[in-house]
Each structure stands twice: as C-alpha cells, then as structure tokens.
Scaffold this active site. Structure first.
Site, PDB file in Angstrom:
ATOM      1  N   LYS A  83      43.024  46.004  41.183  1.00 26.85           N
ATOM      2  CA  LYS A  83      43.038  44.749  40.487  1.00 26.85           C
ATOM      3  C   LYS A  83      44.115  43.958  41.039  1.00 26.85           C
ATOM      4  O   LYS A  83      45.267  44.510  41.320  1.00 26.85           O
ATOM      5  CB  LYS A  83      43.642  45.414  39.152  1.00 26.85           C
TER       6      LYS A  83
HETATM    7  O1  G3P Z   1      43.017  44.272  29.482  1.00 27.70           O
HETATM    8  C1  G3P Z   1      44.058  43.388  29.523  1.00 27.70           C
HETATM    9  C2  G3P Z   1      44.914  43.963  28.467  1.00 27.70           C
HETATM   10  O2  G3P Z   1      45.513  45.262  28.785  1.00 27.70           O
HETATM   11  C3  G3P Z   1      45.905  42.899  27.938  1.00 27.70           C
HETATM   12  O3  G3P Z   1      45.881  43.120  26.638  1.00 27.70           O
HETATM   13  O4  G3P Z   1      46.581  42.925  24.245  1.00 27.70           O
HETATM   14  O5  G3P Z   1      48.216  43.044  26.232  1.00 27.70           O
HETATM   15  O6  G3P Z   1      46.875  41.155  25.895  1.00 27.70           O
HETATM   16  P1  G3P Z   1      46.818  42.646  25.687  1.00 27.70           P
END
Ligand code: G3P
Length: 218
Positions: A83
């Site tokens: 990634k």
């Molecule tokens: O897949 C990306 C994720 O981990 C980010 O999620 O909820 O931190 O915006 P969030």
C-alpha cells in the site's frame, strides 16, 4: 462485491473468515498501532489465515523508500499487497512495484483525477476514502461513482476498493455503484445482518411456538 476487512485484529478477522465473509484484509499504520503488535508478525499471521490480498502500508515519503519498504513487506507472504499513498512519489513507487508483478494498493485517494493517475501507474487497487470525504461535507459515494464511470469508459483493470467505510449504508451504496471491493471495519460487516423487523418477527414466531408445546429435538 468482494469484502475486505479493515483491521489488524486477528481474532475479528478469524471470526468473520469462519463465516466466509473475508476476501482480503487491509491494514494501515493506525490499525497496526491499534493492534499493539509488530507489523511483520501480525501481517504474517493474517496472511497465513487469509489467502486473498492483504494490504500492508509503507511509511516512507520518497519513492525509493516506498519501493524498498514495499519489497521488504512483500517478503512476508505471496499475498501481500503493497500500500502506497497517492502522492507523486507514491505513483512512482506504484509504477515500479507493479512492474515487478507485485499487487499495489494506492491509498488516500480523494479525487477522480487521483484515481485516474493510479490506474495509469498500474495500481491493482485504488482506495477512495468515503467516510473522510463525508466528514468534510463532501460526497464520498459520488467519488466512487465517478471513478467507476471513468474506469469503465477506458477499461482500466484497477479495482475500486471503497475504503473508510463507516456505515452499513456505505456498503449498500458501494455495491449498487459497482465498487469491486469494500473494506470495512468488522463491526460494520456484522451490523449488515441486523434488522429490527427480523428481531421482531423472530420474537413473534417464538411466542407462538411456545404455545404449541412442541419440540423439534426430542
Ligand atoms: O481503509 C481506510 C480506513 O482504514 C480509514 O478509515 O475510518 O479512519 O477514515 P477511517
């Protein structure tokens, strides 16, 4: 739509995997921090459990650093997806690493133009962050829709991996638009099974069943 689980919590992954709900896993530095574990150790455990793509994120800011870290992470298992962030250096790293035949997930995507560049750089997955766009009063799902249209216009094979999913409605909407994959926290996937009418209906059936005095197992 494929389901990836967005966590480095191996118990949660195992639980969902036993139900056949896990096509892959995504992690990021924040999720590794949350797990409290060593990145290589926890990622190896996940890769041993899940045969599908398991994303492990680089942390260097320059392309050479990302490439070196990506190659190192790829040694963990054959199903590692490297990634990299959607920066100019991330695109350079994507081009090199995908050219070596490795799976690359380009993350932190917030615009259709960024997604177009990632596809041209050979990304296996593009990760548009829905929830974080919604957080600032933009429409995360509109981005998924725009990328779907653009990729379909030109037959790009890069898979749209809807990320930063926060709600069950995000899952429905991503599936309706035709995201190839959605990566969601374990709780969101579990909540997809809940419906108040299911609970109410079950309660009614069980009350009536009790009145019959019957048993299915003797
Ligand atoms: O897949 C990306 C994720 O981990 C980010 O999620 O909820 O931190 O915006 P969030």
């Amino acid at each position: 739509m494929k389901f990836f689980v967005d966590t480095a919590d191996t118990d949660a992954i195992r639980d969902l995997n036993n139900l056949g709900m896990v096509d892959g896993v995504t992690t990021n530095p924040s999720l590794i921090m949350k797990s409290g574990r060593d990145i290589k150790e926890v990622t190896k455990e996940i890769c041993d459990m899940i045969p599908g793509p398991v994303s492990a994120e680089t942390v260097a800011l320059d392309a050479d650093g990302m490439i070196a870290e990506g190659r190192e992470l790829a040694k963990i298992a054959d199903n590692i997806t490297i990634k990299v962030p959607l920066t100019w250096d991330g695109l350079k790293a994507c081009k090199v690493l995908s050219g070596e035949g490795r799976m690359v997930n380009v993350t932190l995507c917030f615009s259709a133009n960024q997604a177009l560049l990632a596809a041209k750089a050979g990304a296996t997955f593009i990760s548009p962050f829905i929830g974080r766009l919604d957080d600032i009063n933009l429409d995360g799902m509109e981005l998924i829709s725009d990328i779907r249209e653009i990729y379909d216009n030109y037959g790009y094979e890069t898979q749209i991996l809807a990320a930063s999913i926060r709600t069950v409605n995000h899952m429905t909407d991503a599936a309706r638009i035709g995201a190839d994959v959605a990566t969601a926290p374990p709780d969101v996937i579990r909540k997809m099974a809940s419906h108040p009418l299911t609970d109410k209906g079950l309660e009614g059936f069980l009350k009536d069943w009790e009145k019959t005095g019957q048993k299915i197992l003797s």
